[in-house]
Design a protein around this motif. Structure first.
Motif, PDB file in Angstrom:
ATOM      1  N   CYS A  82    -102.589 -89.339  70.703  1.00 18.71           N
ATOM      2  CA  CYS A  82    -102.120 -88.423  71.745  1.00 18.71           C
ATOM      3  C   CYS A  82    -103.156 -87.313  71.833  1.00 18.71           C
ATOM      4  O   CYS A  82    -103.417 -86.649  70.831  1.00 18.71           O
ATOM      5  CB  CYS A  82    -100.752 -87.855  71.373  1.00 18.71           C
ATOM      6  SG  CYS A  82    -100.282 -86.460  72.405  1.00 18.71           S
ATOM      7  N   CYS A  92    -101.628 -83.597  70.848  1.00 14.81           N
ATOM      8  CA  CYS A  92    -101.317 -83.252  69.464  1.00 14.81           C
ATOM      9  C   CYS A  92    -102.099 -84.178  68.538  1.00 14.81           C
ATOM     10  O   CYS A  92    -102.945 -84.934  68.997  1.00 14.81           O
ATOM     11  CB  CYS A  92     -99.809 -83.333  69.198  1.00 14.81           C
ATOM     12  SG  CYS A  92     -99.120 -84.987  69.332  1.00 14.81           S
ATOM     13  N   CYS A 117     -95.683 -88.962  74.766  1.00 10.86           N
ATOM     14  CA  CYS A 117     -95.803 -88.894  73.310  1.00 10.86           C
ATOM     15  C   CYS A 117     -94.424 -88.636  72.700  1.00 10.86           C
ATOM     16  O   CYS A 117     -93.566 -88.013  73.313  1.00 10.86           O
ATOM     17  CB  CYS A 117     -96.766 -87.771  72.961  1.00 10.86           C
ATOM     18  SG  CYS A 117     -96.833 -87.356  71.225  1.00 10.86           S
ATOM     19  N   CYS A 151     -94.811 -84.552  71.482  1.00 11.82           N
ATOM     20  CA  CYS A 151     -95.035 -83.444  72.409  1.00 11.82           C
ATOM     21  C   CYS A 151     -94.974 -83.948  73.847  1.00 11.82           C
ATOM     22  O   CYS A 151     -94.482 -85.050  74.100  1.00 11.82           O
ATOM     23  CB  CYS A 151     -96.368 -82.763  72.119  1.00 11.82           C
ATOM     24  SG  CYS A 151     -97.792 -83.777  72.569  1.00 11.82           S
TER      25      CYS A 151
HETATM   26 ZN   LIG Z   1     -98.438 -85.675  71.354  1.00 14.69          ZN
END
Ligand SMILES: [Zn+2]
Lengths: 375, 149
Positions: free
Chosen positions: B98, B101, B122, B125
Motif C-alpha cells: 500500500c 502506509c 487497503c 488505511c
Molecule cells: Zn494502507
C-alpha cells in the motif's frame, strides 16, 4: 607384489592355456577397435542423441498438454481444442525472397503481420471466452509450444537420417550442438509455463522500466499495441513508450517511435531504449550496461524503422541494457532482474540529465514482452 | 493454475513410471544381472585360488573387477536417463504493497496478477493496494560460482 607380478604376467603369454586365451582376446579387441572404433563411437553418439530426443519429446508433449489445459480453463471451448491446437503447432511461416534485398523489410513485416492476425484469429476461435489479455497470453503459449514442436522434429529428423545413413558428419554435428539445443528447449518450456500463467518474464525488463516511469500518468494508445505517456522527468518532457500490458505482446515500438518523432517534427533531444540483453556466461544476471544504438531484438523490422526515422533528424540514440541469460529471459522474472529495473530507471534519469537541456523532449522506450506487466 | 500444475505433475510421474518400466524390463537389465553374477563368481574364484596360492588368481581378479565396473556403469547410465524426466515448476511470488502506509504482503502468484495492478482499498488505511513486484527467487546454492570475477 606377488599380485603385481601376476597381473603383469597377463600381458605376456606364458606357458598355460589361460594366458593364450587372454592374449587372443586382447588382440581381437585391438583389431575390433582399429576397424570398428569409429562405428562404435557413432553408436554411442546415436544413443546420446536418442536420450536427448526422449527428453525433447517429453517436453514437447508436456507443452502441448499445458497449452490445451490452459485453453480449456480460460477459453471455455465448446469442443475439444486438441485437434485445432495440433494444427496450430504445424503452422509454417515462409520468409520473403531476399535475392533483391531492396524493400525486403516491408515484405517481412507484412508477412509477420499476417501471421500475427492469423494466430490471434485462431486463438479467438479456439478460446471464445478469453479476453484480450488472455488471447495474447494464449497466443504466446501456443507459439512456445510450436517452437518446441519444431525443435523436436528437427532433431528427430537428423537422428533418423543419421541412423539411416550412418554418416558420421550428420550424427556428429547434431551431437555437438545438442547441449545448446537442449538449453533452448528447456528455456521454451519454462516460457510456455510462464505464458500460460501470465507471469512476467525476464525479457519484459525493458517494459517494466517504462511501466515504472509512466505509472500514474495519463496513457494513450499508439500504433500497434503500444501505449505512450507524457511524463515530466528532471524538467524535460519524456514520451515513455511500452507495449500494452498485462497481456503478452511486444507491440511495434519502432512504429511508435517513428510516429512520435514525426508528430514533434523531429524536435526530440535524445531517444533512450531499454531492453533485456543476453549476457555472456560469467556475467552477473541483472547487470545494467549503457551504450548507443537501437536496443531491440526480434526479426529486425522494428530496429530498421527506428534507425531510419532518427537518421532523418540526426537524433542521438542511447541504449540501456539489462543482462540475463536465455533461460532467464523467457522464465518468470528473476529477483535480480526485477531489482535491476530500478537501477535502469535511475540510469534513464541520469542519461536524460546529462545529455539534454531542461525543456527538451525525449523518448524513453521500454522494449520487451509486457506479459504480466501493467502500466 | 492449480489445475494445470496438478495435471502436469501427475503426467510427469506417469511418464517417469512408463520410462522406468520400459527401460528396466528390457534386455539391458538381464545383461546387467548376468554380468554382475559372473563377475562376483570370478571374484570368489580368485579368493579360492588365493587360498590355494595359485598364480592364475590374478586373471580372475581382473575379470571380476572389470565386470563389476561395467555392470555398475551400465546401471548408472540407465538410472541417470530416467531421473531427468520432469519439468520443474518455479515458485513465483507476488508482493502487494500500500503506497500510503507500510502495508506489505508476499504471497504465491495467482492467475490474473500483474505488476502495477490495483487491488482495491487497503485494509489498514484509505490507500489503494497494488502489486509492486512479481518475481522468482533462486536459492543461494544454485547461483553461479564466483570465480573469475
Ligand atoms: Zn494502507
Amino acid at each position: 607384489m606377488q599380485l603385481n607380478a601376476l597381473l603383469f604376467q597377463g600381458l605376456i603369454p606364458g606357458q598355460d592355456a589361460l594366458s593364450w586365451i587372454f592374449q587372443i582376446i586382447f588382440t581381437l579387441l585391438f583389431i575390433v577397435f582399429v576397424f570398428y572404433g569409429q562405428r562404435i563411437q557413432m553408436y554411442i553418439m546415436v544413443r546420446e542423441i536418442e536420450g536427448s530426443l526422449l527428453r525433447l519429446k517429453f517436453i514437447r508433449d508436456e507443452g502441448r498438454k499445458i497449452a490445451i489445459e490452459t485453453i480449456k480453463e480460460i477459453g471455455k471451448p465448446k469442443t475439444d481444442p486438441a485437434e485445432r491446437v495440433d494444427q496450430f503447432l504445424e503452422y509454417v511461416t515462409i520468409p520473403p525472397e531476399s535475392m533483391d534485398p531492396a524493400g525486403v523489410v516491408w515484405k517481412l513485416e507484412h508477412i509477420l503481420d499476417v501471421r500475427e492476425t492469423r494466430f490471434k484469429d485462431e486463438v479467438k476461435l479456439i478460446a471464445p471466452a478469453a479476453d484480450e489479455t488472455n488471447v495474447n497470453n494464449l497466443e504466446n503459449t501456443l507459439e512456445a509450444a510450436a517452437a518446441l514442436n519444431i525443435i523436436y522434429k528437427v532433431i528427430r529428423h537428423f537422428y533418423i537420417l543419421g541412423k539411416k545413413t550412418l554418416s558420421l558428419y550428420i550424427i556428429m554435428q547434431i551431437q555437438m550442438i545438442l547441449p545448446l539445443i537442449m538449453r533452448e528447449a528447456e528455456a521454451y518450456a519454462s516460457a510456455l509455463k510462464a505464458f500460460s500463467h501470465g507471469q512476467p518474464i525476464g525479457d519484459g525488463a525493458g517494459a517494466l522500466v517504462a511501466a515504472k516511469l509512466m505509472h500514474r500518468h495519463r496513457k494513450k494508445k499508439i500504433e500497434k499495441d503500444c501505449v505512450v505517456a507524457k511524463v515530466p522527468l528532471e524538467g524535460r518532457t519524456a514520451f515513455v513508450i511500452k507495449a500494452e500490458g498485462p497481456g503478452g505482446n511486444v507491440g511495434k515500438p519502432g512504429e511508435a517511435i517513428k510516429r512520435i518523432v514525426e508528430e514533434n517534427d523531429g524536435k526530440i533531444a535524445t531517444i533512450i531504449m531499454i531492453d533485456a540483453a543476453l549476457k555472456l556466461e560469467g556475467e552477473k544476471p541483472g547487470e545494467v550496461a549503457e551504450g548507443v544504438g537501437a536496443a531491440i531484438g526480434g526479426p529486425g523490422t522494428e530496429q530498421y524503422k527506428i534507425e531510419e526515422s532518427i537518421l532523418k533528424y540526426k537524433i542521438p540514440l542511447n541504449a540501456i541494457i539489462i543482462k540475463e541469460d536465455i533461460g532467464d529471459a523467457v522464465s518468470p522474472m528473476r529477483k535480480e532482474v526485477f531489482e535491476a529495473c530500478e537501477v535502469a530507471a535511475d540510469r534513464v534519469k541520469r542519461v536524460i540529465k546529462e545529455k539534454t537541456k531542461e525543456g527538451d523532449s525525449v523518448i524513453v522506450a521500454g522494449i520487451g514482452n509486457s506479459i504480466g506487466v501493467g502500466q | 493454475m492449480l489445475l494445470v500444475s496438478e495435471t502436469v505433475s501427475g503426467l510427469g510421474n506417469k511418464m517417469k513410471r512408463n520410462a522406468r518400466a520400459r527401460k528396466f524390463s528390457s534386455i539391458v537389465l538381464i545383461v546387467i544381472v548376468v554380468v554382475l553374477a559372473l563377475s562376483l563368481t570370478a571374484l570368489y574364484q580368485a579368493y579360492e585360488l588365493f587360498l590355494m596360492n595359485d598364480p592364475t588368481m590374478g586373471y580372475y581378479l581382473l575379470i571380476g573387477f572389470i565386470g563389476l565396473i561395467l555392470s555398475t556403469y551400465m546401471l548408472l547410465q540407465t538410472r541417470r536417463r530416467v531421473q531427468k524426466f520432469t519439468l520443474e515448476t518455479k515458485p513465483v511470488t507476488t508482493t502487494i504493497i500500500c503506497p500510503s502506509c507500510d502495508f506489505k504482503e508476499v504471497r504465491n502468484f495467482e492467475r490474473g496478477d500483474y505488476i502495477l495492478k490495483e487491488l482495491g482499498p487497503c485494509t489498514k488505511c484509505e490507500g489503494i493496494m497494488m502489486i509492486s513486484a512479481i518475481y522468482r527467487e533462486i536459492p543461494e546454492k544454485r547461483k553461479e560460482e564466483k570465480v573469475f570475477t
